[in-house]
Design a protein around this motif. Structure first.
Motif, PDB file in Angstrom:
ATOM      1  N   UNK A  65      47.142 -87.592  23.522  1.00 27.18           N
ATOM      2  CA  UNK A  65      46.647 -86.451  24.675  1.00 27.18           C
ATOM      3  C   UNK A  65      45.182 -86.735  24.862  1.00 27.18           C
ATOM      4  N   UNK A  66      44.473 -87.461  23.785  1.00 30.32           N
ATOM      5  CA  UNK A  66      43.326 -87.648  23.890  1.00 30.32           C
ATOM      6  C   UNK A  66      42.605 -86.405  23.709  1.00 30.32           C
ATOM      7  N   UNK A  67      42.917 -85.259  22.963  1.00 32.57           N
ATOM      8  CA  UNK A  67      42.276 -84.130  22.652  1.00 32.57           C
ATOM      9  C   UNK A  67      41.758 -83.458  23.860  1.00 32.57           C
ATOM     10  N   UNK A  68      43.057 -83.121  24.699  1.00 30.78           N
ATOM     11  CA  UNK A  68      42.897 -82.556  25.941  1.00 30.78           C
ATOM     12  C   UNK A  68      41.901 -83.536  27.170  1.00 30.78           C
ATOM     13  N   UNK A  69      42.595 -84.740  26.933  1.00 29.44           N
ATOM     14  CA  UNK A  69      41.964 -85.896  28.210  1.00 29.44           C
ATOM     15  C   UNK A  69      40.336 -86.180  27.844  1.00 29.44           C
ATOM     16  N   UNK A  70      39.808 -85.920  26.832  1.00 27.22           N
ATOM     17  CA  UNK A  70      38.476 -86.045  26.481  1.00 27.22           C
ATOM     18  C   UNK A  70      38.092 -87.313  26.008  1.00 27.22           C
ATOM     19  N   UNK A  71      38.623 -87.900  25.102  1.00 30.27           N
ATOM     20  CA  UNK A  71      38.199 -89.050  24.263  1.00 30.27           C
ATOM     21  C   UNK A  71      38.606 -90.313  24.947  1.00 30.27           C
ATOM     22  N   UNK A  72      37.976 -90.448  26.267  1.00 32.15           N
ATOM     23  CA  UNK A  72      38.331 -91.683  27.068  1.00 32.15           C
ATOM     24  C   UNK A  72      38.180 -92.882  26.210  1.00 32.15           C
ATOM     25  N   UNK A  73      37.243 -93.008  25.320  1.00 32.38           N
ATOM     26  CA  UNK A  73      37.155 -94.404  24.619  1.00 32.38           C
ATOM     27  C   UNK A  73      37.761 -94.221  23.122  1.00 32.38           C
ATOM     28  N   UNK A  74      38.697 -93.317  22.874  1.00 32.13           N
ATOM     29  CA  UNK A  74      39.293 -93.186  21.651  1.00 32.13           C
ATOM     30  C   UNK A  74      38.287 -92.300  20.880  1.00 32.13           C
ATOM     31  N   UNK A  75      38.754 -91.808  19.709  1.00 35.03           N
ATOM     32  CA  UNK A  75      37.944 -90.936  18.848  1.00 35.03           C
ATOM     33  C   UNK A  75      36.833 -91.877  18.202  1.00 35.03           C
ATOM     34  N   UNK A 132      35.128 -83.796  30.918  1.00 37.11           N
ATOM     35  CA  UNK A 132      36.122 -84.327  30.040  1.00 37.11           C
ATOM     36  C   UNK A 132      35.759 -85.739  29.561  1.00 37.11           C
ATOM     37  N   UNK A 133      36.199 -86.786  30.148  1.00 40.42           N
ATOM     38  CA  UNK A 133      35.815 -88.093  29.568  1.00 40.42           C
ATOM     39  C   UNK A 133      34.481 -88.588  29.570  1.00 40.42           C
ATOM     40  N   UNK A 134      33.545 -87.807  30.224  1.00 38.54           N
ATOM     41  CA  UNK A 134      32.201 -88.370  30.662  1.00 38.54           C
ATOM     42  C   UNK A 134      31.613 -88.410  29.197  1.00 38.54           C
ATOM     43  N   UNK A 135      31.789 -87.561  28.341  1.00 38.43           N
ATOM     44  CA  UNK A 135      30.939 -87.471  27.108  1.00 38.43           C
ATOM     45  C   UNK A 135      31.489 -88.195  25.877  1.00 38.43           C
ATOM     46  N   UNK A 136      32.919 -88.725  26.243  1.00 35.70           N
ATOM     47  CA  UNK A 136      33.516 -89.650  25.100  1.00 35.70           C
ATOM     48  C   UNK A 136      33.735 -88.653  24.041  1.00 35.70           C
ATOM     49  N   UNK A 137      33.797 -87.211  23.930  1.00 41.52           N
ATOM     50  CA  UNK A 137      34.135 -86.381  23.019  1.00 41.52           C
ATOM     51  C   UNK A 137      33.030 -85.231  22.816  1.00 41.52           C
ATOM     52  N   UNK A 138      31.695 -85.467  23.416  1.00 38.91           N
ATOM     53  CA  UNK A 138      30.948 -84.324  23.404  1.00 38.91           C
ATOM     54  C   UNK A 138      30.993 -83.536  24.604  1.00 38.91           C
ATOM     55  N   UNK A 139      30.512 -82.270  24.790  1.00 36.66           N
ATOM     56  CA  UNK A 139      30.670 -81.503  25.735  1.00 36.66           C
ATOM     57  C   UNK A 139      29.667 -81.717  26.980  1.00 36.66           C
ATOM     58  N   UNK A 140      29.910 -82.240  28.195  1.00 41.43           N
ATOM     59  CA  UNK A 140      29.092 -82.581  29.147  1.00 41.43           C
ATOM     60  C   UNK A 140      29.874 -82.486  30.329  1.00 41.43           C
ATOM     61  N   UNK A 186      53.433 -88.005  16.744  1.00 41.54           N
ATOM     62  CA  UNK A 186      52.812 -88.515  18.091  1.00 41.54           C
ATOM     63  C   UNK A 186      52.294 -87.249  18.972  1.00 41.54           C
ATOM     64  N   UNK A 187      51.197 -87.217  19.372  1.00 42.65           N
ATOM     65  CA  UNK A 187      50.440 -85.951  20.026  1.00 42.65           C
ATOM     66  C   UNK A 187      50.752 -86.257  21.358  1.00 42.65           C
ATOM     67  N   UNK A 188      51.251 -85.370  22.151  1.00 45.69           N
ATOM     68  CA  UNK A 188      51.405 -85.383  23.410  1.00 45.69           C
ATOM     69  C   UNK A 188      51.184 -83.908  23.849  1.00 45.69           C
ATOM     70  N   UNK A 189      51.224 -83.658  25.162  1.00 43.97           N
ATOM     71  CA  UNK A 189      51.468 -81.931  25.731  1.00 43.97           C
ATOM     72  C   UNK A 189      52.064 -82.022  26.770  1.00 43.97           C
ATOM     73  N   UNK A 190      52.178 -80.604  27.215  1.00 39.70           N
ATOM     74  CA  UNK A 190      53.225 -80.240  28.116  1.00 39.70           C
ATOM     75  C   UNK A 190      52.206 -79.387  29.180  1.00 39.70           C
ATOM     76  N   UNK A 191      52.463 -79.760  30.566  1.00 45.06           N
ATOM     77  CA  UNK A 191      52.038 -78.728  31.577  1.00 45.06           C
ATOM     78  C   UNK A 191      52.947 -78.461  32.443  1.00 45.06           C
ATOM     79  N   UNK A 192      52.988 -77.120  33.028  1.00 47.72           N
ATOM     80  CA  UNK A 192      53.732 -76.546  33.908  1.00 47.72           C
ATOM     81  C   UNK A 192      55.254 -76.577  33.250  1.00 47.72           C
ATOM     82  N   UNK A 193      55.382 -76.216  32.063  1.00 45.16           N
ATOM     83  CA  UNK A 193      56.532 -76.081  31.439  1.00 45.16           C
ATOM     84  C   UNK A 193      57.428 -77.237  31.104  1.00 45.16           C
TER      85      UNK A 193
END
Ligand code: PLP
Length: 394
Positions: A45-55, A251-259, A358-365
Motif C-alpha cells: 500500500x506504500x502507506x497510502x501510495x507515498x513511499x515510492x522508494x520504499x520505507x 504523495x510519492x514526491x517526498x518519499x515519505x515526508x509531506x510535500x 500483507x498490507x493492501x487497501x480497498x477503494x470504492x468498496x
C-alpha cells in the motif's frame, strides 16, 4: 508502547475521522514494515501510495539527515537552495517552466484551481468554471472537495465554492457538452486512483488537449497519485504524449515526508504575481531535500524500469488469480498502480491479507488497490501474490 497502548491513546485523543485498521506501524525498511508488537508485514500500500522508494530509502534518509544538520526551514521571503534545486529538477524533467512548492496534494490542487481562475480572469475574461470528472478525488479543502466528483466528501460542508461542473470520466463528448462561456479548465486524473483504479481510453487525454486548444482552456492534470513514476514513466501524461498546462504532485514526491508541488507552463504561471499565493512551509528545506533525493534516485537507479517490470509481474500474477478465483472480476491499472475488482466487498479480503502479513487497501468498496513501492523485488511480488492466493482460497 504496544499496539494496544497506541490504539487506546489514539482512540481517546484524536478526532476520529479515519477508519483505522488495528495496526500500529513503528518501523519500515524497503517494502517491509513492523508493528509495535514486532510483527512484520509486506507493505503493498506504500502507506497510502507515498513511499515510492520504499520505507526509509537510504538516499532519502541521508538527504534528510544532512539537511537537518544544515538548516530545517528557510522563509519564503528569502531564497533556499533545496527549493531552487527541486524546482530546477522538476522543470528539467517535465513539461513545466515554473513550480510552486507546497505541502500536500490538496494544497497543490488548491493552487491549481486558483491559478486556473487567474488565467480565466486575465484581460477581464471573467471565466472561472472548472470541469472535473465524476469519481475523481482531489483533496479535502473546501475547493478540492468541491472539485472532487464524489458527493459523499461534500456532505455537511455547504455552502461550497462555486464554479465546478462534473462529467463522467473518460467521456470527451460529455466534457464538450458541459462547456460554457465561463469554462476555463478541465481538471482530471490521468488514471483515477481513489475512484477505483479506472484507466481511460488511450486517447482520452489527447482528445481533452485538443478540446482545450480549441476553446482556450487549461488542461490541469492531478498527478498526486499517478506522478513520480507510479505508472511507469515519471509522469502519467508522458504515456499519453500530451503537454498539460498544469500538473499537481504530492504523495510519492517526498518519499515519505509531506510535500506537494504545482507545475505550470510560463504562459499560465504568469497569472500568479507577487502576493497572489503563498505558504509558510511550502518549499521547506527538509522536505525539499528529501524530494531531490527521490527524483535523483528515481531517474538514476533504474527505478522506473523496475516499476514497469514489477508492474507487469504483479499484473500477470493478479490475472492468474482472476482465472483461478471467480471473486476477481477484473484486473486493471498501469505500472504499480493496480486494482483488482471483486464481485464482493473488498474490506474483508483486505483484513484477511493483513492478518496474513500483507498490507493492501480497498477503494470504492469492491476494488483491491495494490501499490507496492517502485523498488519492490520479484520475490516480494511473488510473496504478496501467494498471500492473496491463500486468502482468496476457500
Ligand atoms: N489528488 C489525488 C489524485 C489523490 O489521490 C489525493 C489523495 O489521495 C489527493 C489529491 C489529496 O492529497 P492529500 O491527501 O495529500 O491532500
Amino acid at each position: 508502547m504496544t499496539t494496544a497502548d497506541i490504539i487506546a491513546r489514539s482512540d481517546r485523543y484524536l478526532i476520529p475521522v479515519y477508519a483505522r485498521a488495528p495496526l500500529a506501524i513503528v518501523r519500515g525498511e524497503g517494502t517491509r514494515v513492523w508493528d509495535a508488537d514486532g510483527r512484520s508485514y509486506l507493505d503493498f500500500f506504500s502507506s497510502t501510495v507515498v513511499t515510492a522508494l520504499g520505507h526509509c530509502h537510504p538516499a532519502v534518509v541521508a538527504a534528510i539527515t544532512a539537511q537537518a544538520h544544515r538548516i530545517l526551514h528557510v522563509s519564503n521571503l528569502h531564497y533556499s537552495e533545496p527549493q531552487a534545486r527541486l524546482a530546477e529538477l522538476l522543470v528539467t524533467h517535465s513539461f513545466a517552466d515554473r513550480v510552486f512548492v507546497c505541502n500536500s496534494g490538496a494544497e497543490a490542487n488548491e493552487a491549481a484551481i486558483k491559478l486556473a481562475r487567474r488565467y480565466g480572469q486575465r484581460d477581464g475574461g471573467g471565466r472561472f468554471e472548472i470541469i472535473t470528472a465524476l469519481g475523481s478525488f482531489h483533496g479535502r479543502t473546501l475547493a478540492t472537495i468541491t472539485a472532487t466528483g464524489q458527493e459523499k466528501v461534500r456532505v455537511g460542508f455547504e455552502p461550497l465554492p462555486q464554479g465546478f461542473r462534473y462529467v463522467p470520466f473518460d467521456d470527451v463528448a460529455a466534457v464538450e457538452a458541459a462547456l460554457s462561456r465561463q469554462t476555463v479548465a478541465i481538471m482530471v486524473e490521468p488514471l483515477q486512483g481513489e475512484g477505483g483504479i479506472r484507466v481511460p481510453q488511450p486517447d482520452y487525454l489527447r482528445r481533452l488537449r485538443e478540446l482545450c486548444d480549441h476553446h482556450d482552456l487549461l488542461l490541469v492534470l492531478d498527478e498526486v497519485q499517478t506522478g513520480m513514476g507510479r505508472t511507469g514513466p515519471l509522469f502519467a501524461y508522458e504515456r499519453a504524449r500530451v503537454k498539460p498546462d498544469i500538473v499537481t504532485l504530492a504523495k510519492g514526491l517526498g518519499g515519505g515526508v509531506p510535500i506537494g508541488a504545482m507545475l505550470a507552463t510560463e504562459r499560465v504561471a504568469k497569472g500568479f504575481d507577487i502576493g497572489a499565493h503563498a505558504s509558510t512551509f511550502g518549499g521547506n528545506a527538509l522536505t525539499n531535500a528529501a524530494a531531490i533525493a527521490v527524483i535523483e534516485t528515481l531517474l538514476g537507479e533504474g527505478v522506473l524500469a523496475n516499476c514497469e517490470r514489477m508492474g507487469e509481474r504483479l499484473r500477470a500474477g493478479l490475472e492468474r488469480l482472476r482465472d483461478k478465483h471467480a471473486i476477481i472480476r477484473d484486473v486493471r491499472g498501469q505500472g504499480l498502480l493496480l486494482g483488482a475488482e471483486l464481485a464482493k466487498p473488498a474490506a474483508p479480503v483486505v483484513e484477511r491479507c493483513r492478518d496474513a502479513g500483507l498490507i493492501i487497501n480497498a477503494t470504492v468498496q469492491t476494488v483491491l488497490r495494490l501499490t507496492p513501492p517502485l523498488t519492490v523485488t520479484a520475490d516480494e511480488i511473488d510473496e504478496g501474490l501467494a498471500i492473496l492466493d491463500r486468502v482468496l482460497s476457500p
